[in-house]
Design a protein around this motif. Sequence first.
Motif, PDB file in Angstrom:
ATOM      1  N   VAL A 154      45.528  28.918  74.505  1.00  0.00           N
ATOM      2  CA  VAL A 154      46.655  28.067  74.513  1.00  0.00           C
ATOM      3  C   VAL A 154      47.277  28.006  73.096  1.00  0.00           C
ATOM      4  CG1 VAL A 154      47.474  25.575  74.642  1.00  0.00           C
ATOM      5  CG2 VAL A 154      46.199  26.935  76.497  1.00  0.00           C
ATOM      6  N   GLY A 155      46.083  27.990  72.063  1.00  0.00           N
ATOM      7  CA  GLY A 155      46.484  28.027  70.643  1.00  0.00           C
ATOM      8  C   GLY A 155      47.496  29.129  70.074  1.00  0.00           C
ATOM      9  N   ARG A 156      47.212  30.283  70.714  1.00  0.00           N
ATOM     10  CA  ARG A 156      48.068  31.311  70.374  1.00  0.00           C
ATOM     11  C   ARG A 156      49.512  31.251  70.772  1.00  0.00           C
ATOM     12  NH1 ARG A 156      45.257  34.739  73.156  1.00  0.00           N
ATOM     13  NH2 ARG A 156      43.671  35.066  71.284  1.00  0.00           N
ATOM     14  N   GLN A 157      49.488  30.684  72.152  1.00  0.00           N
ATOM     15  CA  GLN A 157      50.941  30.523  72.695  1.00  0.00           C
ATOM     16  C   GLN A 157      51.669  29.355  71.661  1.00  0.00           C
ATOM     17  OE1 GLN A 157      51.798  32.235  75.130  1.00  0.00           O
ATOM     18  NE2 GLN A 157      50.007  33.179  75.579  1.00  0.00           N
ATOM     19  N   LEU A 158      51.050  28.290  71.583  1.00  0.00           N
ATOM     20  CA  LEU A 158      51.800  27.412  70.959  1.00  0.00           C
ATOM     21  C   LEU A 158      52.136  27.797  69.250  1.00  0.00           C
ATOM     22  CD1 LEU A 158      49.229  24.296  71.580  1.00  0.00           C
ATOM     23  CD2 LEU A 158      51.393  24.934  72.554  1.00  0.00           C
ATOM     24  N   ILE A 186      51.235  24.366  59.114  1.00  0.00           N
ATOM     25  CA  ILE A 186      50.921  25.765  59.677  1.00  0.00           C
ATOM     26  C   ILE A 186      52.208  26.454  60.440  1.00  0.00           C
ATOM     27  CG2 ILE A 186      48.480  25.518  59.298  1.00  0.00           C
ATOM     28  CD1 ILE A 186      48.435  25.323  62.372  1.00  0.00           C
ATOM     29  N   HIS A 187      53.026  25.637  60.741  1.00  0.00           N
ATOM     30  CA  HIS A 187      54.125  26.259  61.915  1.00  0.00           C
ATOM     31  C   HIS A 187      55.345  25.986  61.297  1.00  0.00           C
ATOM     32  CE1 HIS A 187      56.497  26.517  65.645  1.00  0.00           C
ATOM     33  NE2 HIS A 187      55.530  27.248  66.213  1.00  0.00           N
ATOM     34  N   PRO A 188      56.402  26.946  61.449  1.00  0.00           N
ATOM     35  CA  PRO A 188      57.814  26.759  60.664  1.00  0.00           C
ATOM     36  C   PRO A 188      58.606  25.596  61.417  1.00  0.00           C
ATOM     37  CG  PRO A 188      57.702  28.554  61.929  1.00  0.00           C
ATOM     38  CD  PRO A 188      56.342  28.072  61.929  1.00  0.00           C
ATOM     39  N   ASP A 189      58.716  25.406  62.777  1.00  0.00           N
ATOM     40  CA  ASP A 189      59.484  24.179  63.326  1.00  0.00           C
ATOM     41  C   ASP A 189      58.837  23.619  64.371  1.00  0.00           C
ATOM     42  OD1 ASP A 189      61.352  23.027  64.546  1.00  0.00           O
ATOM     43  OD2 ASP A 189      62.825  24.846  64.959  1.00  0.00           O
ATOM     44  N   VAL A 190      58.179  22.558  63.986  1.00  0.00           N
ATOM     45  CA  VAL A 190      57.693  21.442  64.848  1.00  0.00           C
ATOM     46  C   VAL A 190      58.531  20.300  65.332  1.00  0.00           C
ATOM     47  CG1 VAL A 190      55.639  20.063  65.426  1.00  0.00           C
ATOM     48  CG2 VAL A 190      55.357  22.235  64.247  1.00  0.00           C
ATOM     49  N   THR A 288      45.708  27.736  63.853  1.00  0.00           N
ATOM     50  CA  THR A 288      45.754  28.639  62.783  1.00  0.00           C
ATOM     51  C   THR A 288      44.930  29.919  62.710  1.00  0.00           C
ATOM     52  OG1 THR A 288      43.315  27.501  62.266  1.00  0.00           O
ATOM     53  CG2 THR A 288      45.278  26.446  61.589  1.00  0.00           C
ATOM     54  N   ASP A 289      44.235  30.140  63.731  1.00  0.00           N
ATOM     55  CA  ASP A 289      43.452  31.157  63.878  1.00  0.00           C
ATOM     56  C   ASP A 289      44.503  32.473  64.386  1.00  0.00           C
ATOM     57  OD1 ASP A 289      40.952  30.228  63.140  1.00  0.00           O
ATOM     58  OD2 ASP A 289      40.406  29.944  64.877  1.00  0.00           O
ATOM     59  N   ALA A 290      45.423  31.967  65.219  1.00  0.00           N
ATOM     60  CA  ALA A 290      46.259  32.905  65.959  1.00  0.00           C
ATOM     61  C   ALA A 290      47.239  33.558  64.789  1.00  0.00           C
ATOM     62  CB  ALA A 290      47.144  32.203  66.956  1.00  0.00           C
ATOM     63  N   GLY A 291      47.676  32.888  63.705  1.00  0.00           N
ATOM     64  CA  GLY A 291      48.120  33.580  62.678  1.00  0.00           C
ATOM     65  C   GLY A 291      47.729  33.409  61.226  1.00  0.00           C
ATOM     66  N   GLU A 293      47.729  34.986  58.458  1.00  0.00           N
ATOM     67  CA  GLU A 293      48.574  35.179  57.198  1.00  0.00           C
ATOM     68  C   GLU A 293      49.636  34.180  57.132  1.00  0.00           C
ATOM     69  OE1 GLU A 293      50.025  39.083  57.745  1.00  0.00           O
ATOM     70  OE2 GLU A 293      47.823  40.105  57.553  1.00  0.00           O
ATOM     71  N   ARG A 294      50.422  33.628  58.082  1.00  0.00           N
ATOM     72  CA  ARG A 294      51.358  32.568  58.031  1.00  0.00           C
ATOM     73  C   ARG A 294      50.647  31.451  57.718  1.00  0.00           C
ATOM     74  NH1 ARG A 294      54.824  30.998  63.158  1.00  0.00           N
ATOM     75  NH2 ARG A 294      52.922  29.907  63.906  1.00  0.00           N
ATOM     76  N   THR A 295      49.409  31.221  58.274  1.00  0.00           N
ATOM     77  CA  THR A 295      48.842  29.975  58.013  1.00  0.00           C
ATOM     78  C   THR A 295      48.595  29.862  56.345  1.00  0.00           C
ATOM     79  OG1 THR A 295      47.843  29.610  60.096  1.00  0.00           O
ATOM     80  CG2 THR A 295      46.696  28.474  58.381  1.00  0.00           C
ATOM     81  N   GLN A 296      48.118  31.041  55.952  1.00  0.00           N
ATOM     82  CA  GLN A 296      47.574  30.768  54.354  1.00  0.00           C
ATOM     83  C   GLN A 296      48.526  30.602  53.447  1.00  0.00           C
ATOM     84  OE1 GLN A 296      44.532  30.610  53.447  1.00  0.00           O
ATOM     85  NE2 GLN A 296      45.062  30.569  51.152  1.00  0.00           N
ATOM     86  N   ALA A 297      49.891  31.417  54.009  1.00  0.00           N
ATOM     87  CA  ALA A 297      51.087  31.463  53.203  1.00  0.00           C
ATOM     88  C   ALA A 297      51.887  29.950  53.258  1.00  0.00           C
ATOM     89  CB  ALA A 297      51.909  32.372  53.476  1.00  0.00           C
ATOM     90  N   ARG A 298      51.598  29.317  54.242  1.00  0.00           N
ATOM     91  CA  ARG A 298      52.394  27.866  54.336  1.00  0.00           C
ATOM     92  C   ARG A 298      51.381  27.077  53.571  1.00  0.00           C
ATOM     93  NH1 ARG A 298      56.810  27.119  57.262  1.00  0.00           N
ATOM     94  NH2 ARG A 298      56.221  25.051  57.687  1.00  0.00           N
ATOM     95  N   LEU A 299      50.124  27.246  54.040  1.00  0.00           N
ATOM     96  CA  LEU A 299      49.376  26.122  53.148  1.00  0.00           C
ATOM     97  C   LEU A 299      49.295  26.224  51.624  1.00  0.00           C
ATOM     98  CD1 LEU A 299      46.202  26.291  55.416  1.00  0.00           C
ATOM     99  CD2 LEU A 299      47.667  24.464  55.348  1.00  0.00           C
ATOM    100  N   GLU A 300      49.264  27.419  51.222  1.00  0.00           N
ATOM    101  CA  GLU A 300      49.716  27.634  49.905  1.00  0.00           C
ATOM    102  C   GLU A 300      50.856  26.929  49.339  1.00  0.00           C
ATOM    103  OE1 GLU A 300      48.984  31.879  48.878  1.00  0.00           O
ATOM    104  OE2 GLU A 300      46.913  31.614  49.293  1.00  0.00           O
ATOM    105  N   GLU A 301      51.977  27.376  49.989  1.00  0.00           N
ATOM    106  CA  GLU A 301      53.259  26.797  49.559  1.00  0.00           C
ATOM    107  C   GLU A 301      53.067  25.339  49.620  1.00  0.00           C
ATOM    108  OE1 GLU A 301      57.900  26.824  51.069  1.00  0.00           O
ATOM    109  OE2 GLU A 301      56.426  27.966  52.328  1.00  0.00           O
ATOM    110  N   TYR A 302      52.658  24.616  50.682  1.00  0.00           N
ATOM    111  CA  TYR A 302      52.603  23.185  50.663  1.00  0.00           C
ATOM    112  C   TYR A 302      51.703  22.696  49.534  1.00  0.00           C
ATOM    113  CZ  TYR A 302      51.784  18.533  52.395  1.00  0.00           C
ATOM    114  OH  TYR A 302      51.599  17.161  52.326  1.00  0.00           O
TER     115      TYR A 302
END
Length: 315
Positions: A154-158, A186-190, A288-291, A293-302
Amino acid sequence: MGDKGGGPVPSPQQARAQATTITSGKTAPEAEVSATSRLRALFDGPHLSPGQRRIAQYLIEHLTEAAFLSITDLADRVGVSQPSVTRFAAAVGFSGYPALREKLQSIALGTRTGGPAAAEVDRSNELQAAVDAEIENLENLRRDFADPDQVIDVGRQLSASTPLTIVGLRISASLAEYFAYAARRIHPDVRLVTRGGSVAYDALLQSREAGGTWVLAFSMPRHAQETLTAVRVARSAGLKVALVTDLALGPMADEADVTFATGTGSRLVFDSYAAPGVMAAALLQAMTDAGPERTQARLEEYEQIAEQHHFFLRE
């Protein structure tokens, strides 16, 4: 419905406010909590159906024997179906009959031995009892996490749903806000929905039109009719629904595609949400585990933005 005197039935919060006081915890021997009292406290919180009340009464009257019965034997003794016993276990805050039976056995054995565990419960005040109940909810959740596959899936689907809509109305809004706040890191559109009615409908329909595929809904007691309606609207729009709630069965769970049932603390005037909070954090971890690379990039940007604008105090 009214009571025998024709007056209104108090809400759960009213009943708890009338019955709950914070005591010193120094219990006199004559006031020690009996097994019957502990069982009644366990079963008094939820709203039980007539059939479920029959199960509760049988357990209270035959604890030492019933605590060691299989689900088949208990159903036969009470004269109900096995699914009825499973629903009863969920209704009183357990993940299933095995978890309920384990609790019954601990009460029965504590009564027989009069050991330290029973004495510790007897000496607890209302605040300690509330913590004990939450510890039990967390222990049940820990057992559920022995197989994490559903949480991971479900985490992957979300994570893949863009936008991702989070629904939490009335008392459930706090859990939804926590999840949405963290998920935005960690997600671009919540998109967060904490108002019901047409506002919720618009948000859900717009989410689907924008390409969203999943909704995460929180529904804590007392369960709001408008939450059920919002879940139905989401499903009718083509969105799939993951539900975090306290009951694995019932109209709310029936409408969801996936249900994560976790116990809530109901020993004080207002419910507490230790286990649902951990459930929410587990789903965030799965996202976070599902993505990664995206997670790391967004956290660093934040973190760069937070540092630039001094969001947080330096520790």
